[in-house]
Design a protein around this motif. Structure first.
Motif, PDB file in Angstrom:
ATOM      1  N   LYS A 173      -1.190   8.069   6.478  1.00 37.29           N
ATOM      2  CA  LYS A 173      -2.306   7.192   6.831  1.00 37.29           C
ATOM      3  C   LYS A 173      -1.892   5.729   6.755  1.00 37.29           C
ATOM      4  N   VAL A 174      -1.072   5.396   5.771  1.00 39.16           N
ATOM      5  CA  VAL A 174      -0.576   4.015   5.654  1.00 39.16           C
ATOM      6  C   VAL A 174       0.342   3.690   6.825  1.00 39.16           C
ATOM      7  N   HIS A 175       1.207   4.650   7.203  1.00 37.80           N
ATOM      8  CA  HIS A 175       2.075   4.433   8.368  1.00 37.80           C
ATOM      9  C   HIS A 175       1.242   4.222   9.634  1.00 37.80           C
ATOM     10  N   TYR A 176       0.256   5.075   9.845  1.00 38.05           N
ATOM     11  CA  TYR A 176      -0.596   4.961  11.027  1.00 38.05           C
ATOM     12  C   TYR A 176      -1.370   3.639  11.035  1.00 38.05           C
ATOM     13  N   SER A 177      -1.845   3.230   9.880  1.00 36.14           N
ATOM     14  CA  SER A 177      -2.606   1.975   9.839  1.00 36.14           C
ATOM     15  C   SER A 177      -1.709   0.781  10.140  1.00 36.14           C
ATOM     16  N   PHE A 178      -0.461   0.823   9.705  1.00 35.67           N
ATOM     17  CA  PHE A 178       0.484  -0.253  10.043  1.00 35.67           C
ATOM     18  C   PHE A 178       0.707  -0.313  11.548  1.00 35.67           C
ATOM     19  N   LEU A 179       0.920   0.854  12.159  1.00 30.15           N
ATOM     20  CA  LEU A 179       1.151   0.886  13.598  1.00 30.15           C
ATOM     21  C   LEU A 179      -0.087   0.460  14.383  1.00 30.15           C
ATOM     22  N   TRP A 180      -1.266   0.937  13.983  1.00 35.17           N
ATOM     23  CA  TRP A 180      -2.491   0.571  14.674  1.00 35.17           C
ATOM     24  C   TRP A 180      -2.804  -0.920  14.523  1.00 35.17           C
ATOM     25  N   SER A 181      -2.644  -1.447  13.325  1.00 34.40           N
ATOM     26  CA  SER A 181      -2.978  -2.863  13.126  1.00 34.40           C
ATOM     27  C   SER A 181      -2.042  -3.769  13.921  1.00 34.40           C
ATOM     28  N   ASN A 182      -0.757  -3.458  13.925  1.00 36.50           N
ATOM     29  CA  ASN A 182       0.165  -4.270  14.721  1.00 36.50           C
ATOM     30  C   ASN A 182      -0.054  -4.070  16.209  1.00 36.50           C
ATOM     31  N   GLY A 183      -0.335  -2.840  16.612  1.00 34.49           N
ATOM     32  CA  GLY A 183      -0.577  -2.580  18.026  1.00 34.49           C
ATOM     33  C   GLY A 183      -1.806  -3.287  18.548  1.00 34.49           C
ATOM     34  N   LEU A 184      -2.890  -3.267  17.794  1.00 32.32           N
ATOM     35  CA  LEU A 184      -4.105  -3.940  18.223  1.00 32.32           C
ATOM     36  C   LEU A 184      -3.928  -5.462  18.265  1.00 32.32           C
ATOM     37  N   LEU A 185      -3.233  -6.012  17.265  1.00 36.25           N
ATOM     38  CA  LEU A 185      -2.998  -7.458  17.291  1.00 36.25           C
ATOM     39  C   LEU A 185      -2.045  -7.865  18.406  1.00 36.25           C
ATOM     40  N   THR A 194       0.824  -1.212   0.000  1.00 34.97           N
ATOM     41  CA  THR A 194       0.000   0.000   0.000  1.00 34.97           C
ATOM     42  C   THR A 194       0.854   1.257   0.000  1.00 34.97           C
ATOM     43  N   TYR A 195       2.004   1.225   0.659  1.00 41.21           N
ATOM     44  CA  TYR A 195       2.886   2.384   0.643  1.00 41.21           C
ATOM     45  C   TYR A 195       3.419   2.653  -0.767  1.00 41.21           C
ATOM     46  N   LEU A 196       3.812   1.600  -1.457  1.00 39.30           N
ATOM     47  CA  LEU A 196       4.281   1.773  -2.839  1.00 39.30           C
ATOM     48  C   LEU A 196       3.144   2.236  -3.747  1.00 39.30           C
ATOM     49  N   GLU A 197       1.919   1.818  -3.449  1.00 43.70           N
ATOM     50  CA  GLU A 197       0.768   2.283  -4.220  1.00 43.70           C
ATOM     51  C   GLU A 197       0.521   3.765  -3.997  1.00 43.70           C
ATOM     52  N   THR A 198       0.760   4.259  -2.791  1.00 46.76           N
ATOM     53  CA  THR A 198       0.599   5.695  -2.548  1.00 46.76           C
ATOM     54  C   THR A 198       1.663   6.499  -3.275  1.00 46.76           C
ATOM     55  N   LYS A 199       2.840   5.947  -3.433  1.00 45.03           N
ATOM     56  CA  LYS A 199       3.887   6.652  -4.185  1.00 45.03           C
ATOM     57  C   LYS A 199       3.584   6.665  -5.685  1.00 45.03           C
ATOM     58  N   LYS A 200       2.894   5.619  -6.146  1.00 41.59           N
ATOM     59  CA  LYS A 200       2.610   5.500  -7.568  1.00 41.59           C
ATOM     60  C   LYS A 200       1.393   6.310  -7.977  1.00 41.59           C
ATOM     61  N   ASN A 201       0.317   6.199  -7.208  1.00 43.33           N
ATOM     62  CA  ASN A 201      -0.947   6.795  -7.620  1.00 43.33           C
ATOM     63  C   ASN A 201      -1.696   7.267  -6.383  1.00 43.33           C
ATOM     64  N   ASN A 202      -1.843   8.581  -6.213  1.00 46.54           N
ATOM     65  CA  ASN A 202      -2.528   9.126  -5.046  1.00 46.54           C
ATOM     66  C   ASN A 202      -4.038   9.174  -5.210  1.00 46.54           C
ATOM     67  N   ARG A 203      -4.550   9.030  -6.406  1.00 52.24           N
ATOM     68  CA  ARG A 203      -5.996   9.125  -6.609  1.00 52.24           C
ATOM     69  C   ARG A 203      -6.740   7.951  -5.994  1.00 52.24           C
ATOM     70  N   PHE A 204      -6.124   6.799  -5.929  1.00 55.84           N
ATOM     71  CA  PHE A 204      -6.796   5.624  -5.377  1.00 55.84           C
ATOM     72  C   PHE A 204      -7.136   5.817  -3.902  1.00 55.84           C
ATOM     73  N   PHE A 205      -6.217   6.367  -3.130  1.00 55.88           N
ATOM     74  CA  PHE A 205      -6.430   6.523  -1.699  1.00 55.88           C
ATOM     75  C   PHE A 205      -7.149   7.811  -1.338  1.00 55.88           C
ATOM     76  N   SER A 206      -7.430   8.647  -2.304  1.00 56.62           N
ATOM     77  CA  SER A 206      -8.219   9.849  -2.036  1.00 56.62           C
ATOM     78  C   SER A 206      -9.632   9.717  -2.577  1.00 56.62           C
ATOM     79  N   SER A 207     -10.033   8.534  -2.957  1.00 53.58           N
ATOM     80  CA  SER A 207     -11.365   8.294  -3.491  1.00 53.58           C
ATOM     81  C   SER A 207     -12.417   8.428  -2.393  1.00 53.58           C
ATOM     82  N   LYS A 208     -13.646   8.726  -2.797  1.00 49.81           N
ATOM     83  CA  LYS A 208     -14.750   8.881  -1.849  1.00 49.81           C
ATOM     84  C   LYS A 208     -15.206   7.536  -1.276  1.00 49.81           C
TER      85      LYS A 208
END
Length: 152
Positions: free
Chosen positions: A133-145, A47-61
């Motif tokens: 947001k990708v960084h935060y989601s990585f930290l939150w997902s690992n922290g919760l697990l 997902t991080y590489l996807e954000t570097k490639k294309n920002n429109r995907f993660f800014s979709s409604k």
């Protein structure tokens, strides 16, 4: 990763009970957390590489509706997996082909990571970049697990 560890060591770390024999889920408490962290780390890198490639995907409604969608897909998938194990030939197939267990675990971890990312996306302000947001989601997902594994 777990399949590689099992094949190299000759010891099965996940054992499905067969009769009255002793059941061991994992021999070490650190090994499952490391396995889950590596799998979620792979999703994080993708997902991080996807954000570097294309920002429109993660800014979709659609990401505003994604927590409900991903949670529903996760619940339906878990229900179907349980039905497959209880009513179908699931236990025999998993015992014969161990990789099915690892693929299903990766699928559920992917849905979990998407759910966490969508929650981070929904509750963060609009000035936060998709990379953060990708960084935060990585930290939150690992922290919760990690918290869940610690409580077990």
């Amino acid at each position: 990763m777990m399949l590689l560890v099992e094949s190299l060591s000759g010891h099965r770390y996940f054992v499905i009970p067969q009769g009255s024999s002793e059941v061991t889920i994992f021999t070490s408490g650190l090994l499952p957390f490391l396995f889950v962290t590596v799998i979620i780390g792979c999703f994080y890198v993708i997902t991080y590489l996807e954000t570097k490639k294309n920002n429109r995907f993660f800014s979709s409604k659609v990401w505003n509706k994604m927590p409900a969608i991903s949670f529903a897909v996760l619940v339906i998938s878990i229900f179907q997996f349980m039905l497959f194990l209880l009513l179908g030939p699931g236990f025999e197939w998993i015992e014969e082909w161990r990789i099915l267990l690892y693929f299903s675990l990766c699928f559920f971890l992917f849905l979990y990571f998407i759910f966490i990312y969508s929650m981070v996306h929904k509750f963060s302000d609009s000035s936060t970049s998709a990379k953060k947001k990708v960084h935060y989601s990585f930290l939150w997902s690992n922290g919760l697990l990690f918290g869940a594994l610690f409580l077990i």
